[in-house]
Design a protein around this motif. Structure first.
Motif, PDB file in Angstrom:
ATOM      1  N   ALA A 194       0.818  -1.211   0.000  1.00  0.00           N
ATOM      2  CA  ALA A 194       0.000   0.000   0.000  1.00  0.00           C
ATOM      3  C   ALA A 194       0.853   1.262   0.000  1.00  0.00           C
ATOM      4  O   ALA A 194       0.455   2.287  -0.530  1.00  0.00           O
ATOM      5  CB  ALA A 194      -0.969   0.007   1.179  1.00  0.00           C
ATOM      6  N   THR A 235      -0.806   7.244   0.041  1.00  0.00           N
ATOM      7  CA  THR A 235      -1.471   6.124  -0.626  1.00  0.00           C
ATOM      8  C   THR A 235      -2.996   6.278  -0.604  1.00  0.00           C
ATOM      9  O   THR A 235      -3.551   7.069   0.158  1.00  0.00           O
ATOM     10  CB  THR A 235      -1.082   4.793   0.043  1.00  0.00           C
ATOM     11  OG1 THR A 235      -1.506   3.702  -0.771  1.00  0.00           O
ATOM     12  CG2 THR A 235      -1.757   4.641   1.404  1.00  0.00           C
ATOM     13  N   ASP A 236      -3.649   5.517  -1.459  1.00  0.00           N
ATOM     14  CA  ASP A 236      -5.105   5.418  -1.426  1.00  0.00           C
ATOM     15  C   ASP A 236      -5.511   4.853  -0.067  1.00  0.00           C
ATOM     16  O   ASP A 236      -5.104   3.747   0.299  1.00  0.00           O
ATOM     17  CB  ASP A 236      -5.562   4.472  -2.549  1.00  0.00           C
ATOM     18  CG  ASP A 236      -7.070   4.263  -2.571  1.00  0.00           C
ATOM     19  OD1 ASP A 236      -7.765   4.688  -1.630  1.00  0.00           O
ATOM     20  OD2 ASP A 236      -7.541   3.632  -3.536  1.00  0.00           O
ATOM     21  N   ARG A 263      -6.702   1.228   0.114  1.00  0.00           N
ATOM     22  CA  ARG A 263      -5.671   0.191   0.057  1.00  0.00           C
ATOM     23  C   ARG A 263      -5.067  -0.040   1.440  1.00  0.00           C
ATOM     24  O   ARG A 263      -4.801  -1.177   1.834  1.00  0.00           O
ATOM     25  CB  ARG A 263      -4.573   0.578  -0.928  1.00  0.00           C
ATOM     26  CG  ARG A 263      -4.962   0.513  -2.389  1.00  0.00           C
ATOM     27  CD  ARG A 263      -3.750   0.703  -3.275  1.00  0.00           C
ATOM     28  NE  ARG A 263      -2.796  -0.388  -3.133  1.00  0.00           N
ATOM     29  CZ  ARG A 263      -1.553  -0.370  -3.598  1.00  0.00           C
ATOM     30  NH1 ARG A 263      -1.098   0.710  -4.227  1.00  0.00           N
ATOM     31  NH2 ARG A 263      -0.752  -1.408  -3.441  1.00  0.00           N
ATOM     32  N   GLU A 299      -5.157  -3.435   3.741  1.00  0.00           N
ATOM     33  CA  GLU A 299      -3.954  -4.035   4.320  1.00  0.00           C
ATOM     34  C   GLU A 299      -4.128  -4.279   5.814  1.00  0.00           C
ATOM     35  O   GLU A 299      -3.738  -5.326   6.343  1.00  0.00           O
ATOM     36  CB  GLU A 299      -2.763  -3.097   4.056  1.00  0.00           C
ATOM     37  CG  GLU A 299      -1.424  -3.800   3.979  1.00  0.00           C
ATOM     38  CD  GLU A 299      -0.357  -2.885   3.410  1.00  0.00           C
ATOM     39  OE1 GLU A 299       0.309  -3.319   2.448  1.00  0.00           O
ATOM     40  OE2 GLU A 299      -0.169  -1.757   3.901  1.00  0.00           O
TER      41      GLU A 299
END
Length: 232
Positions: free
Chosen positions: A85, A91-92, A95, A99
């Protein structure tokens, strides 16, 4: 714990460290190894002692079904995990949440279902595969590191809570392992079979924590120092 004659369940058993753990358990004389994976058809080991089981650590119904089917286990290894991620700042976020669902809430859900199974068997061992990144300041893997740090904290708490039920909880930390997850990184890597061997040594010896390699030992020692010493 005596592994010869034991019954074990390994999550994420279809490849990488999970497959190596299944092979290692068979080599040490395990009676039954429940090889748990999202798709049990991907478990490719041809041995009558291997029982493929559908288990997705993000789907509680599959965990409950696996716990009912593998009601004779003495050892549960929480190995399934995901990565990639990246930074929690860039990061998005979806995501990163996915995780966390796999790497933290997954082991929590599995142990919640299997701790009573182990206790009914008179006690046993539960293993959580963590990471040296549990302790590292690694912006390029901030999401993954956070999931493993949370799982480390959970593992320590579960150890204290389950001791009275005679369930031993073992946490495993390692650096870079030669698996698909980090195949793109050009760094020294330890073989999955070697990691599996050290984990099973720790199970047999009854240790609380296994530091597989130099990076995990170095970062554990650095926890006593200033935060800058944890940057990688």
């Amino acid at each position: 714990m005596i592994l010869s004659g034991a019954n074990a369940l390994v999550t994420g058993a279809n490849r990488g460290l999970g497959a190596a753990l299944v092979t290692g358990l068979l080599a040490r004389g395990a009676s039954t190894v429940y090889a748990a994976a999202r798709d049990p058809l991907l478990v490719g080991l041809d041995d009558p002692r291997v029982v493929p089981v559908r288990l997705d650590v993000t789907e509680l119904s599959t965990i409950k079904e696996a716990a009912a089917r593998a009601a004779d286990v003495d050892l549960v290894i929480n190995n399934a995990g995901v990565g990639g991620a990246g930074s929690l700042l860039t990061t998005d976020p979806e995501r990163a949440r996915a995780e966390m669902e796999t790497n933290f809430w997954g082991p929590v859900a599995v142990l919640r279902e299997f701790a009573p199974v182990l206790a009914r068997r008179g006690g046993g061992t539960a293993v959580t595969v963590l990471s040296a990144l549990s302790w590292a300041a690694a912006p390029w893997a901030g999401s993954y590191a956070a999931t493993k740090a949370a799982a480390w904290s959970f593992t320590n708490g579960a150890r204290a809570e389950l001791r009275v039920r005679n369930v031993h909880v073992l946490g495993v930390h390692l650096g870079f392992m030669d698996t698909d997850m980090i195949a793109h990184l050009d760094v020294p890597k330890i073989a999955a079979a070697e990691v599996a061997d050290r984990i099973l040594d720790g199970v047999a010896e009854g240790t609380d924590e296994v530091l597989v390699d130099a990076p995990s030992r170095m970062l554990k020692e650095a926890l006593a120092g200033p935060p800058k010493g944890l940057e990688i």
